[in-house]
Design an enzyme around this catalytic site. Structure first.
Site, PDB file in Angstrom:
ATOM      1  N   GLN A 122      17.794  -1.713  30.653  1.00 48.21           N
ATOM      2  CA  GLN A 122      18.226  -1.042  31.884  1.00 48.21           C
ATOM      3  C   GLN A 122      18.529  -2.063  32.979  1.00 48.21           C
ATOM      4  O   GLN A 122      19.519  -1.946  33.701  1.00 48.21           O
ATOM      5  CB  GLN A 122      17.121  -0.065  32.341  1.00 48.21           C
ATOM      6  CG  GLN A 122      17.542   0.906  33.423  1.00 48.21           C
ATOM      7  CD  GLN A 122      18.632   1.862  32.944  1.00 48.21           C
ATOM      8  OE1 GLN A 122      18.776   2.121  31.749  1.00 48.21           O
ATOM      9  NE2 GLN A 122      19.428   2.356  33.882  1.00 48.21           N
TER      10      GLN A 122
ATOM     11  N   GLY B 257      21.770  -3.674  32.518  1.00 44.15           N
ATOM     12  CA  GLY B 257      22.930  -2.776  32.571  1.00 44.15           C
ATOM     13  C   GLY B 257      23.737  -2.839  31.281  1.00 44.15           C
ATOM     14  O   GLY B 257      23.163  -2.935  30.190  1.00 44.15           O
TER      15      GLY B 257
ATOM     16  N   GLU C  38       1.610  -0.423  10.171  1.00 41.77           N
ATOM     17  CA  GLU C  38       0.191  -0.768  10.358  1.00 41.77           C
ATOM     18  C   GLU C  38      -0.544   0.369  11.063  1.00 41.77           C
ATOM     19  O   GLU C  38      -1.442   0.141  11.861  1.00 41.77           O
ATOM     20  CB  GLU C  38       0.063  -2.065  11.166  1.00 41.77           C
ATOM     21  CG  GLU C  38       0.650  -3.272  10.484  1.00 41.77           C
ATOM     22  CD  GLU C  38      -0.290  -3.886   9.452  1.00 41.77           C
ATOM     23  OE1 GLU C  38      -1.508  -3.891   9.705  1.00 41.77           O
ATOM     24  OE2 GLU C  38       0.195  -4.333   8.418  1.00 41.77           O
TER      25      GLU C  38
ATOM     26  N   VAL D  76       0.848  -1.191   0.000  1.00 41.95           N
ATOM     27  CA  VAL D  76       0.000   0.000   0.000  1.00 41.95           C
ATOM     28  C   VAL D  76       0.886   1.244   0.000  1.00 41.95           C
ATOM     29  O   VAL D  76       0.761   2.114  -0.862  1.00 41.95           O
ATOM     30  CB  VAL D  76      -0.916   0.043   1.258  1.00 41.95           C
ATOM     31  CG1 VAL D  76      -1.815   1.277   1.211  1.00 41.95           C
ATOM     32  CG2 VAL D  76      -1.751  -1.218   1.362  1.00 41.95           C
TER      33      VAL D  76
HETATM   34  C1  LIG Z   1       9.815  -2.396   8.477  1.00 40.11           C
HETATM   35  C2  LIG Z   1       8.624  -1.817   7.771  1.00 40.11           C
HETATM   36  C3  LIG Z   1       7.742  -2.687   7.130  1.00 40.11           C
HETATM   37  C4  LIG Z   1       6.636  -2.170   6.448  1.00 40.11           C
HETATM   38  N1  LIG Z   1       5.828  -3.032   5.757  1.00 40.11           N
HETATM   39  C5  LIG Z   1       4.859  -2.512   4.956  1.00 40.11           C
HETATM   40  C6  LIG Z   1       4.111  -3.369   4.076  1.00 40.11           C
HETATM   41  O1  LIG Z   1       4.300  -4.592   4.046  1.00 40.11           O
HETATM   42  N2  LIG Z   1       3.193  -2.803   3.261  1.00 40.11           N
HETATM   43  C7  LIG Z   1       2.949  -1.461   3.267  1.00 40.11           C
HETATM   44  O2  LIG Z   1       2.092  -1.012   2.507  1.00 40.11           O
HETATM   45  N3  LIG Z   1       3.637  -0.625   4.093  1.00 40.11           N
HETATM   46  C8  LIG Z   1       4.584  -1.113   4.919  1.00 40.11           C
HETATM   47  N4  LIG Z   1       5.313  -0.282   5.737  1.00 40.11           N
HETATM   48  C9  LIG Z   1       5.038   1.163   5.707  1.00 40.11           C
HETATM   49  C10 LIG Z   1       4.395   1.663   6.985  1.00 40.11           C
HETATM   50  O3  LIG Z   1       3.063   1.227   7.057  1.00 40.11           O
HETATM   51  C11 LIG Z   1       4.548   3.194   7.024  1.00 40.11           C
HETATM   52  O4  LIG Z   1       5.916   3.468   7.287  1.00 40.11           O
HETATM   53  C12 LIG Z   1       3.653   3.841   8.039  1.00 40.11           C
HETATM   54  O5  LIG Z   1       2.318   3.749   7.660  1.00 40.11           O
HETATM   55  C13 LIG Z   1       4.004   5.320   8.289  1.00 40.11           C
HETATM   56  O6  LIG Z   1       4.112   6.021   7.077  1.00 40.11           O
HETATM   57  P1  LIG Z   1       5.404   6.941   6.804  1.00 40.11           P
HETATM   58  O7  LIG Z   1       6.589   6.110   7.118  1.00 40.11           O
HETATM   59  O8  LIG Z   1       5.290   7.499   5.448  1.00 40.11           O
HETATM   60  O9  LIG Z   1       5.313   8.070   7.895  1.00 40.11           O
HETATM   61  P2  LIG Z   1       4.522   9.471   7.753  1.00 40.11           P
HETATM   62  O10 LIG Z   1       3.122   9.217   7.343  1.00 40.11           O
HETATM   63  O11 LIG Z   1       5.335  10.407   6.931  1.00 40.11           O
HETATM   64  O12 LIG Z   1       4.517   9.979   9.256  1.00 40.11           O
HETATM   65  C14 LIG Z   1       5.624  10.650   9.844  1.00 40.11           C
HETATM   66  C15 LIG Z   1       5.220  11.097  11.252  1.00 40.11           C
HETATM   67  O13 LIG Z   1       4.111  12.020  11.149  1.00 40.11           O
HETATM   68  C16 LIG Z   1       3.026  11.557  11.950  1.00 40.11           C
HETATM   69  N5  LIG Z   1       1.752  11.923  11.320  1.00 40.11           N
HETATM   70  C17 LIG Z   1       1.387  11.800  10.017  1.00 40.11           C
HETATM   71  N6  LIG Z   1       0.118  12.231   9.845  1.00 40.11           N
HETATM   72  C18 LIG Z   1      -0.319  12.632  11.053  1.00 40.11           C
HETATM   73  C19 LIG Z   1      -1.543  13.177  11.541  1.00 40.11           C
HETATM   74  N7  LIG Z   1      -2.591  13.368  10.735  1.00 40.11           N
HETATM   75  N8  LIG Z   1      -1.644  13.481  12.859  1.00 40.11           N
HETATM   76  C20 LIG Z   1      -0.592  13.279  13.689  1.00 40.11           C
HETATM   77  N9  LIG Z   1       0.596  12.771  13.294  1.00 40.11           N
HETATM   78  C21 LIG Z   1       0.720  12.454  11.996  1.00 40.11           C
HETATM   79  C22 LIG Z   1       3.206  10.047  12.001  1.00 40.11           C
HETATM   80  O14 LIG Z   1       2.517   9.483  13.101  1.00 40.11           O
HETATM   81  C23 LIG Z   1       4.717   9.934  12.113  1.00 40.11           C
HETATM   82  O15 LIG Z   1       5.113  10.127  13.448  1.00 40.11           O
HETATM   83  C24 LIG Z   1       6.402  -0.774   6.443  1.00 40.11           C
HETATM   84  C25 LIG Z   1       7.277   0.079   7.103  1.00 40.11           C
HETATM   85  C26 LIG Z   1       8.389  -0.416   7.741  1.00 40.11           C
HETATM   86  C27 LIG Z   1       9.351   0.547   8.398  1.00 40.11           C
END
Ligand SMILES: Cc1cc2nc3c(=O)[nH]c(=O)nc-3n(C[C@H](O)[C@H](O)[C@H](O)COP(=O)(O)OP(=O)(O)OC[C@H]3O[C@@H](n4cnc5c(N)ncnc54)[C@H](O)[C@@H]3O)c2cc1C
Length: 413
Positions: A366, A369, A393, A138
């Site tokens: 922690q 240590g 997720e 996604v």
């Molecule tokens: C190891 C790993 C495996 C993954 N596997 C999959 C997978 O199999 N399939 C898939 O589709 N995706 C996958 N992902 C993607 C993952 O779902 C996204 O990284 C996640 O949804 C966050 O999106 P972003 O990294 O673009 O962060 P961003 O959306 O850019 O967010 C950055 C920060 O802003 C905050 N933020 C954003 N919008 C708001 C709001 N409206 N209000 C308050 N805070 C906000 C977020 O909480 C976060 O702290 C994976 C990611 C990782 C790291």
């Protein structure tokens, strides 16, 4: 994983596990203890998919279509979180290498027809001799939390009855190495998330390429990579749910009918407790390790657990982990019964379990240590692994947004 159209079960909620549930828990625990744990540090260092361990899981019937169908068939909804907690107690990186395929399966299950389910889910797993993995894509570079802004486009070529996909997917677990990729793409960008559909890309389809493999902080035995779609052509039958249903759904969206948004929210709420149970497994592993260590480590002439500071930390860890499990089990049971999630109970369970896992693994470091900070002991790996549970997720912030909207009815931003 569930569809809202599915018949509801009527199992009462109980904390008393059945004989079947206990047997499955003990069986998975044995695999986690004897096969997964001993391999954990090696695959974390190698940062590669642990195919031999996946094959072992397939051999004993823990990895495959039948296994997932059996876990899901439990009417109480508790078998899925129990299995995940035990497996991830063994190791989260290997746990995700084994369970990552269920993301693709859930995608097929929630959008596909029964025939599509039977056709594609076995292909996600492959065979015992040659296991395969599935990927659910996604996220994109510019669409993480905001999934309504996906840029990957799917266009229908009516003359050939084919779909043509173009775009870039980011962060896909098993991306590029999967036998089946489930891709969520926009068919009508003007409709945002309501103009999206899910497609399966069969193995060997040209136009799908793996991009950069991501080097990660934790969960390093689980493969994560970008996926590029460049004029990727697939048969019309690869649209999950079928064209007729899609056309009806798009027509409703254009008229502004809101019913389907509720259905999508219900689907997410159902899958979140399973993710929470994985975090729970990591937290419990770190707590148990720290408890044992604190009884053996002697400073100032006594075991460190004889200090209240250490003993109380462990008491808090145990309490928080049990509290998180109660939320996970409640939401899992609700999902399986088809209950309405009026307070986003699925989001609550994932949020709580993810934050407890990060906190408890840090506490474990922690308590150990200096040893806790080294790769000679497993708690630093557990801490690195736990962190993803406040990010993927749906981040913790997004879970809070979902809960706040559900309890208030206000469109909080
Ligand atoms: C190891 C790993 C495996 C993954 N596997 C999959 C997978 O199999 N399939 C898939 O589709 N995706 C996958 N992902 C993607 C993952 O779902 C996204 O990284 C996640 O949804 C966050 O999106 P972003 O990294 O673009 O962060 P961003 O959306 O850019 O967010 C950055 C920060 O802003 C905050 N933020 C954003 N919008 C708001 C709001 N409206 N209000 C308050 N805070 C906000 C977020 O909480 C976060 O702290 C994976 C990611 C990782 C790291």
């Amino acid at each position: 994983m569930s569809t809202t159209a599915e018949p509801q079960t009527t199992s009462t909620f109980s904390l008393e596990l059945s004989d079947d549930q206990r047997d499955i828990r003990d069986w998975v625990h044995g695999f986690a203890e004897n096969v997964v744990r001993p391999a954990a540090a090696e695959w974390d260092e190698r940062e590669e998919t642990p195919w031999p361990v996946i094959q072992e899981a397939a051999k004993i019937g823990l990895y495959g279509f039948e296994a997932i169908a059996q876990f899901w068939a439990d009417e109480t909804g508790l078998t899925m979180p129990i299995v995940n907690e035990e497996l991830f107690w063994g190791d989260a990186g290997i746990g995700m290498a084994i369970m990552g395929t269920t993301l693709a399966v859930a995608g097929i299950y929630s959008s596909g027809t029964p025939d599509q389910l039977l056709e594609w889910v076995p292909q996600c797993y492959g065979t015992e001799a040659e296991p395969k993995v599935g990927a659910f894509c996604v996220s994109e570079p510019d669409a993480g939390s905001d999934v309504s802004s996906l840029r990957t486009r799917a266009k229908y070529d009516e003359a050939k009855d084919e779909w043509v996909l173009n775009g870039q997917k980011a962060w896909a677990t098993n991306g590029g190495i999967a036998s089946v990729h489930v891709i969520v793409a926009s068919v009508d960008p003007e409709l945002g998330s309501r103009g999206q559909a899910a497609f399966v890309i069969p193995e060997g389809t040209s136009g799908l390429e793996m991009g950069t493999k991501v080097k990660k902080h934790g969960l390093r035995a689980s493969h994560t990579a970008d996926v590029f779609l460049d004029d990727c052509r697939i048969p019309g039958s690869c649209l999950l749910g079928g064209k007729e249903k899609l056309d009806e759904r798009l027509a409703r969206a254009r008229e502004g009918t809101r019913a389907k948004r509720q259905a999508a929210m219900q689907t997410f709420e159902v899958s979140r407790p399973t993710v929470g149970s994985q975090a729970l497994g990591i937290a419990r592993a770190a707590y148990e390790f720290a408890l044992d260590y604190s009884k053996e480590r002697v400073q100032f002439g006594k075991a460190i657990i004889e200090n209240q500071a250490i003993a109380f930390a462990l008491a808090d860890m145990k309490m928080e982990i049990d509290a998180a499990r109660l939320l996970v089990w409640r939401a899992s049971w609700m999902g399986r019964q088809g209950k309405q999630f009026t307070a986003a109970e699925g989001s609550m369970s994932k949020l709580k379990a993810g934050e407890v896992a990060v906190w408890a693994t840090e506490r474990a470091i922690q308590i150990l240590g200096g040893n806790g900070y080294t790769r000679e002991y497993p708690v630093e790996r557990m801490h690195r692994d736990a962190k993803i549970y406040t990010i993927f997720e749906g981040t913790s912030e997004i879970q809070r947004l979902v809960i706040a909207r559900a309890i208030s009815g206000v469109q909080i931003r």
